[in-house]
Design a protein around this motif. Structure first.
Motif, PDB file in Angstrom:
ATOM      1  N   UNK A 326      60.541  59.499  12.605  1.00 41.68           N
ATOM      2  CA  UNK A 326      61.983  59.401  12.340  1.00 41.68           C
ATOM      3  C   UNK A 326      62.347  58.223  11.438  1.00 41.68           C
ATOM      4  N   UNK A 327      61.412  57.297  11.223  1.00 46.86           N
ATOM      5  CA  UNK A 327      61.737  56.043  10.545  1.00 46.86           C
ATOM      6  C   UNK A 327      61.554  56.174   9.036  1.00 46.86           C
ATOM      7  N   UNK A 328      62.616  55.916   8.308  1.00 42.67           N
ATOM      8  CA  UNK A 328      62.559  56.014   6.851  1.00 42.67           C
ATOM      9  C   UNK A 328      62.621  54.655   6.165  1.00 42.67           C
ATOM     10  N   UNK A 329      62.992  53.598   6.941  1.00 37.44           N
ATOM     11  CA  UNK A 329      63.135  52.278   6.330  1.00 37.44           C
ATOM     12  C   UNK A 329      62.280  51.225   7.023  1.00 37.44           C
ATOM     13  N   UNK A 330      61.377  51.656   7.888  1.00 34.45           N
ATOM     14  CA  UNK A 330      60.618  50.709   8.686  1.00 34.45           C
ATOM     15  C   UNK A 330      59.676  49.881   7.818  1.00 34.45           C
ATOM     16  N   UNK A 331      59.798  48.552   7.923  1.00 30.93           N
ATOM     17  CA  UNK A 331      58.932  47.636   7.189  1.00 30.93           C
ATOM     18  C   UNK A 331      57.937  46.938   8.105  1.00 30.93           C
ATOM     19  N   UNK A 332      58.330  46.742   9.356  1.00 33.49           N
ATOM     20  CA  UNK A 332      57.475  45.992  10.264  1.00 33.49           C
ATOM     21  C   UNK A 332      57.580  46.545  11.671  1.00 33.49           C
ATOM     22  N   UNK A 333      56.424  46.877  12.244  1.00 34.91           N
ATOM     23  CA  UNK A 333      56.334  47.273  13.651  1.00 34.91           C
ATOM     24  C   UNK A 333      55.570  46.185  14.385  1.00 34.91           C
ATOM     25  N   UNK A 334      56.202  45.568  15.356  1.00 35.23           N
ATOM     26  CA  UNK A 334      55.568  44.504  16.129  1.00 35.23           C
ATOM     27  C   UNK A 334      55.406  44.966  17.564  1.00 35.23           C
ATOM     28  N   UNK A 335      54.172  44.905  18.051  1.00 40.33           N
ATOM     29  CA  UNK A 335      53.882  45.344  19.413  1.00 40.33           C
ATOM     30  C   UNK A 335      53.402  44.135  20.199  1.00 40.33           C
ATOM     31  N   UNK A 336      54.187  43.709  21.170  1.00 39.71           N
ATOM     32  CA  UNK A 336      53.812  42.568  22.002  1.00 39.71           C
ATOM     33  C   UNK A 336      52.996  43.088  23.179  1.00 39.71           C
ATOM     34  N   UNK A 337      51.703  42.837  23.146  1.00 38.99           N
ATOM     35  CA  UNK A 337      50.804  43.335  24.191  1.00 38.99           C
ATOM     36  C   UNK A 337      49.897  42.204  24.635  1.00 38.99           C
ATOM     37  N   UNK A 338      49.270  42.421  25.782  1.00 38.04           N
ATOM     38  CA  UNK A 338      48.299  41.477  26.304  1.00 38.04           C
ATOM     39  C   UNK A 338      46.901  41.861  25.839  1.00 38.04           C
ATOM     40  N   UNK A 339      46.106  40.907  25.475  1.00 39.27           N
ATOM     41  CA  UNK A 339      44.720  41.189  25.061  1.00 39.27           C
ATOM     42  C   UNK A 339      43.950  41.858  26.195  1.00 39.27           C
ATOM     43  N   UNK A 340      44.304  41.546  27.417  1.00 37.45           N
ATOM     44  CA  UNK A 340      43.570  42.087  28.558  1.00 37.45           C
ATOM     45  C   UNK A 340      43.922  43.542  28.795  1.00 37.45           C
ATOM     46  N   UNK A 341      45.215  43.873  28.648  1.00 40.19           N
ATOM     47  CA  UNK A 341      45.691  45.206  29.044  1.00 40.19           C
ATOM     48  C   UNK A 341      45.708  46.225  27.923  1.00 40.19           C
ATOM     49  N   UNK A 342      45.440  45.819  26.702  1.00 40.88           N
ATOM     50  CA  UNK A 342      45.680  46.731  25.595  1.00 40.88           C
ATOM     51  C   UNK A 342      44.594  46.631  24.526  1.00 40.88           C
ATOM     52  N   UNK A 343      44.234  47.742  23.887  1.00 36.97           N
ATOM     53  CA  UNK A 343      43.283  47.677  22.781  1.00 36.97           C
ATOM     54  C   UNK A 343      43.909  46.963  21.583  1.00 36.97           C
ATOM     55  N   UNK A 344      43.072  46.556  20.639  1.00 34.52           N
ATOM     56  CA  UNK A 344      43.561  45.807  19.492  1.00 34.52           C
ATOM     57  C   UNK A 344      44.218  46.706  18.462  1.00 34.52           C
ATOM     58  N   UNK A 345      43.886  47.975  18.443  1.00 41.45           N
ATOM     59  CA  UNK A 345      44.452  48.879  17.443  1.00 41.45           C
ATOM     60  C   UNK A 345      45.299  49.951  18.113  1.00 41.45           C
ATOM     61  N   UNK A 346      46.380  50.295  17.444  1.00 42.95           N
ATOM     62  CA  UNK A 346      47.198  51.409  17.912  1.00 42.95           C
ATOM     63  C   UNK A 346      46.474  52.720  17.622  1.00 42.95           C
ATOM     64  N   UNK A 347      46.534  53.684  18.535  1.00 40.86           N
ATOM     65  CA  UNK A 347      45.963  55.005  18.247  1.00 40.86           C
ATOM     66  C   UNK A 347      46.591  55.602  16.985  1.00 40.86           C
ATOM     67  N   UNK A 348      45.824  56.431  16.305  1.00 38.18           N
ATOM     68  CA  UNK A 348      46.246  56.975  15.013  1.00 38.18           C
ATOM     69  C   UNK A 348      47.577  57.708  15.117  1.00 38.18           C
ATOM     70  N   UNK A 349      47.717  58.553  16.154  1.00 37.07           N
ATOM     71  CA  UNK A 349      48.947  59.351  16.263  1.00 37.07           C
ATOM     72  C   UNK A 349      50.179  58.452  16.457  1.00 37.07           C
ATOM     73  N   UNK A 350      49.992  57.333  17.141  1.00 41.52           N
ATOM     74  CA  UNK A 350      51.108  56.414  17.339  1.00 41.52           C
ATOM     75  C   UNK A 350      51.480  55.734  16.020  1.00 41.52           C
ATOM     76  N   UNK A 351      50.449  55.291  15.273  1.00 38.34           N
ATOM     77  CA  UNK A 351      50.711  54.679  13.968  1.00 38.34           C
ATOM     78  C   UNK A 351      51.407  55.668  13.043  1.00 38.34           C
TER      79      UNK A 351
END
Length: 369
Positions: A326-351
């Motif tokens: 839905x995003x047509x003007x998005x310049x920056x996506x920031x995901x605040x996650x914990x190194x312990x609870x989350x992988x370092x890369x977003x899954x492809x479908x999410x990106x």
């Protein structure tokens, strides 16, 4: 005649001992500094008692531009006397910038509160901060004297607001901050309590809830620029704010589940989903709900999401394959996650969901906290 040196040492008659003349540096400060000092005294008694310090302090407490009227340290009768004394002794032509009315310890005197509101309206008050006991109801009529006043900021805490609150028509109000407030609900109609605040630019709703949670909640802000919602207990949320640029949203267990957002000027959105919302029993409903919410944020150029929303979207993320970006003007996506609870890369479908429709967004920025 020469000015005496405050640091000069002198001798008493027939005394060998020297002493230092004390110099009152505090009292030598200009009025506006001393007014600031007095504004930090929450207890009314302390502010008034400074009048006995010296002639310099005798009337300072009457002219402080920020009045704190608090029930701390006072009985009901002494509080009423203190408020009347402060208001009645205010010099003519001396406006007050801010009034803080903190009522904790006993039942609210509506006549006294009405006296304070009328004083605020007639003395150019621009900032009114009110905290009352939970079981006290603030009728719309109490705010009517402020309708044509200079009031710019209204903060209400722990207030029960009745139907028609918006009808008082605070025409100059630019900031409304409601914290732990019970909002009215008109049967059979979605609520839009701020429709008669035409100049409203900043709206903060923190831990607020409706009398009837099944009622929908509408916010129509023709000049709204900043909207912060920290847990709003209602079933449906609808927002139309053509000039809104900043949207901050925190979702807890009882927050709205349906969204209809029309925010054409949105620039920055910050979405926080608490982990307790991620109940496996309603995961599908929650995911659909937040996909709908994100679609309403389609004009954002900066989007920040937390670990809770990240986790919700990544679980069975193949569902996002069928969702167009839905995003047509998005310049920056920031995901605040914990190194312990989350992988370092977003899954492809999410990106792809976030960046697939943007001509400017090139990568997702992950912030570890």
């Amino acid at each position: 005649m020469s000015t005496p040196n405050p640091n000069k040492k002198i001798r008493g008659d027939g005394e060998a001992e020297e002493r230092q003349i004390e110099f009152d540096r505090l009292s030598s400060l200009p009025d506006h500094i001393l007014h600031l000092v007095l504004s930090f005294l929450d207890c009314p008694k302390l502010s008034a008692q400074t009048s006995v310090l010296s002639r310099r302090w005798r009337s300072l407490w009457k002219r402080v531009p920020s009045l704190t009227l608090s029930t701390s340290c006072l009985t009901p009768s002494s509080f009423a006397r203190y408020v009347e004394e402060v208001l009645s002794r205010r010099p003519e032509g001396r406006d007050v910038e801010e009034i803080v009315y903190l009522h904790f310890d006993f039942s609210l005197d509506k006549n006294l509160f009405d006296r304070v509101v009328n004083f605020a309206a007639s003395h150019g008050c621009r900032h009114l901060n009110v905290c009352v006991p939970y079981d006290e109801v603030l009728e719309p009529e109490l705010f009517v004297p402020l309708a044509n006043s200079d009031l710019r900021i209204l903060r209400l805490r722990r207030s029960t607001l009745k139907s028609g609150f918006g009808s008082c028509g605070l025409k100059m109000l630019t900031i409304l901050d409601l914290d732990e407030c019970l909002l009215p609900c008109d049967t059979g109609a979605d609520l839009d309590p701020f429709v008669n605040f035409p100049c409203l630019e900043n709206l903060i709703l923190c831990n607020c809830f409706l009398e009837d949670r099944e009622c929908g909640f509408k916010i129509f802000g023709p000049r709204l620029v900043k909207l912060l919602i920290y847990e709003l207990d209602c079933s449906k949320l609808e927002i139309f704010a053509p000039t809104l640029t900043f949207f901050d949203y925190i979702d807890h267990l009882n927050s709205p589940r349906l969204y209809n957002l029309r925010l054409p000027s949105l620039d920055h959105a910050d979405i926080f989903v608490h982990d307790k919302c991620l109940d496996e029993r309603n995961m599908e409903e929650m995911r659909a709900c937040y996909i709908s919410l994100l679609q309403g944020l389609q004009n954002a150029s900066i989007l920040e999401i937390n670990h809770g929303l990240f986790k919700l979207l990544c679980k069975n993320c193949e569902l996002l394959e069928h969702q167009s970006c839905p995003f047509t003007r998005l310049k920056s996506l920031k995901v605040a996650v914990s190194r312990i609870n989350c992988p370092y890369r977003l899954p492809y479908h999410v990106i792809s969901y976030f960046l697939g429709g943007s001509s400017t967004g090139e990568q997702a920025y992950i912030e570890f906290g």
